[in-house]
Design a protein around this motif. Structure first.
Motif, PDB file in Angstrom:
ATOM      1  N   HIS A   8       0.866  -1.179   0.000  1.00 28.96           N
ATOM      2  CA  HIS A   8       0.000   0.000   0.000  1.00 28.96           C
ATOM      3  C   HIS A   8       0.898   1.223   0.000  1.00 28.96           C
ATOM      4  O   HIS A   8       1.853   1.283   0.768  1.00 28.96           O
ATOM      5  CB  HIS A   8      -0.916   0.027   1.229  1.00 28.96           C
ATOM      6  CG  HIS A   8      -1.932  -1.067   1.234  1.00 28.96           C
ATOM      7  ND1 HIS A   8      -3.057  -1.032   0.452  1.00 28.96           N
ATOM      8  CD2 HIS A   8      -1.978  -2.237   1.912  1.00 28.96           C
ATOM      9  CE1 HIS A   8      -3.758  -2.137   0.641  1.00 28.96           C
ATOM     10  NE2 HIS A   8      -3.132  -2.881   1.515  1.00 28.96           N
ATOM     11  N   GLY A   9       0.591   2.180  -0.854  1.00 28.21           N
ATOM     12  CA  GLY A   9       1.448   3.345  -0.989  1.00 28.21           C
ATOM     13  C   GLY A   9       0.886   4.613  -0.376  1.00 28.21           C
ATOM     14  O   GLY A   9       1.266   5.699  -0.764  1.00 28.21           O
ATOM     15  N   GLY A  10      -0.010   4.501   0.553  1.00 28.96           N
ATOM     16  CA  GLY A  10      -0.597   5.700   1.134  1.00 28.96           C
ATOM     17  C   GLY A  10      -0.888   5.509   2.604  1.00 28.96           C
ATOM     18  O   GLY A  10      -0.753   4.419   3.149  1.00 28.96           O
ATOM     19  N   PRO A  11      -1.304   6.581   3.244  1.00 29.16           N
ATOM     20  CA  PRO A  11      -1.583   6.502   4.686  1.00 29.16           C
ATOM     21  C   PRO A  11      -2.918   5.816   4.984  1.00 29.16           C
ATOM     22  O   PRO A  11      -3.829   5.806   4.156  1.00 29.16           O
ATOM     23  CB  PRO A  11      -1.647   7.976   5.099  1.00 29.16           C
ATOM     24  CG  PRO A  11      -2.145   8.669   3.864  1.00 29.16           C
ATOM     25  CD  PRO A  11      -1.517   7.919   2.711  1.00 29.16           C
ATOM     26  N   ARG A  12      -3.002   5.254   6.164  1.00 30.04           N
ATOM     27  CA  ARG A  12      -4.278   4.706   6.649  1.00 30.04           C
ATOM     28  C   ARG A  12      -5.150   5.899   7.033  1.00 30.04           C
ATOM     29  O   ARG A  12      -4.704   6.816   7.718  1.00 30.04           O
ATOM     30  CB  ARG A  12      -4.036   3.818   7.856  1.00 30.04           C
ATOM     31  CG  ARG A  12      -5.328   3.241   8.428  1.00 30.04           C
ATOM     32  CD  ARG A  12      -5.043   2.318   9.610  1.00 30.04           C
ATOM     33  NE  ARG A  12      -4.336   1.128   9.184  1.00 30.04           N
ATOM     34  CZ  ARG A  12      -4.932  -0.011   8.791  1.00 30.04           C
ATOM     35  NH1 ARG A  12      -6.242  -0.087   8.784  1.00 30.04           N
ATOM     36  NH2 ARG A  12      -4.226  -1.043   8.422  1.00 30.04           N
TER      37      ARG A  12
END
Length: 176
Positions: A8-12
């Motif tokens: 995953h390349g983004g923030p939670r």
């Protein structure tokens, strides 16, 4: 064997709050740009109109040269249009198109463009794109397209709408 890679390349995103009709909202950084939301391993999509299938361009608006003549492609002789088109009656979704994009198959359907909407003239049924399409032979009559990232189109499970200006993400989850 038996293992699964997940990248995953983004923030939670946390802090989800219900806003009605099965839709939840969370705060994100203003101006943040992303094109994918993943819910429990399932990819979502931007809220779109229509939900399935495509719309078709009624007419491309030709680019003009310095003399006011339509510019034609040198090889195919096609009148070129990369920024404007006429949509068919009834194709425009209701509500605001702030932050909306057009997902457009340009040229000869070899690839698609995702382009922000610059402005819409509802009286003339004219869409002006905020950026030019990638190839200069596009937005011809019958090119297929759909609108996406529209708040009012957020009606199917797995869809999301990103309000970049307000820093808010709206999502209709697959499961509540």
């Amino acid at each position: 064997p038996g293992e699964r890679a997940v990248l995953h390349g983004g923030p939670r995103i946390t802090g989800w709050k219900p806003v009605g009709a099965g839709v939840y909202a969370a705060e994100v950084s203003k101006g943040l740009v992303f094109h994918q939301v993943v819910e429990n391993g399932r990819a979502g999509r931007k809220a779109r109109h229509p939900n399935t299938g495509y719309l078709h361009v009624a007419e491309g608006i030709p680019q003009l040269d310095a003399k006011g003549e339509p510019i034609r492609h040198k090889l195919w002789g096609i009148t070129m249009s990369t920024r404007e088109c006429i949509y068919r009656e009834g194709d425009l979704p209701p509500g605001s198109l702030d932050g909306a994009e057009v997902y457009l198959w340009a040229g000869f359907d070899w690839f698609a463009n995702v382009l922000p909407i610059g402005s819409v003239d509802r009286e003339k049924r004219r869409i002006s794109l905020a950026a030019p399409a990638l190839v200069p032979i596009v937005i011809r009559t019958e090119r297929r397209y759909f609108f996406q990232n529209i708040r009012e189109a957020l009606d199917a499970p797995g869809e999301f709408f990103l309000d970049r200006a307000a820093g808010r993400l709206y999502c209709k989850p697959y499961q509540e």
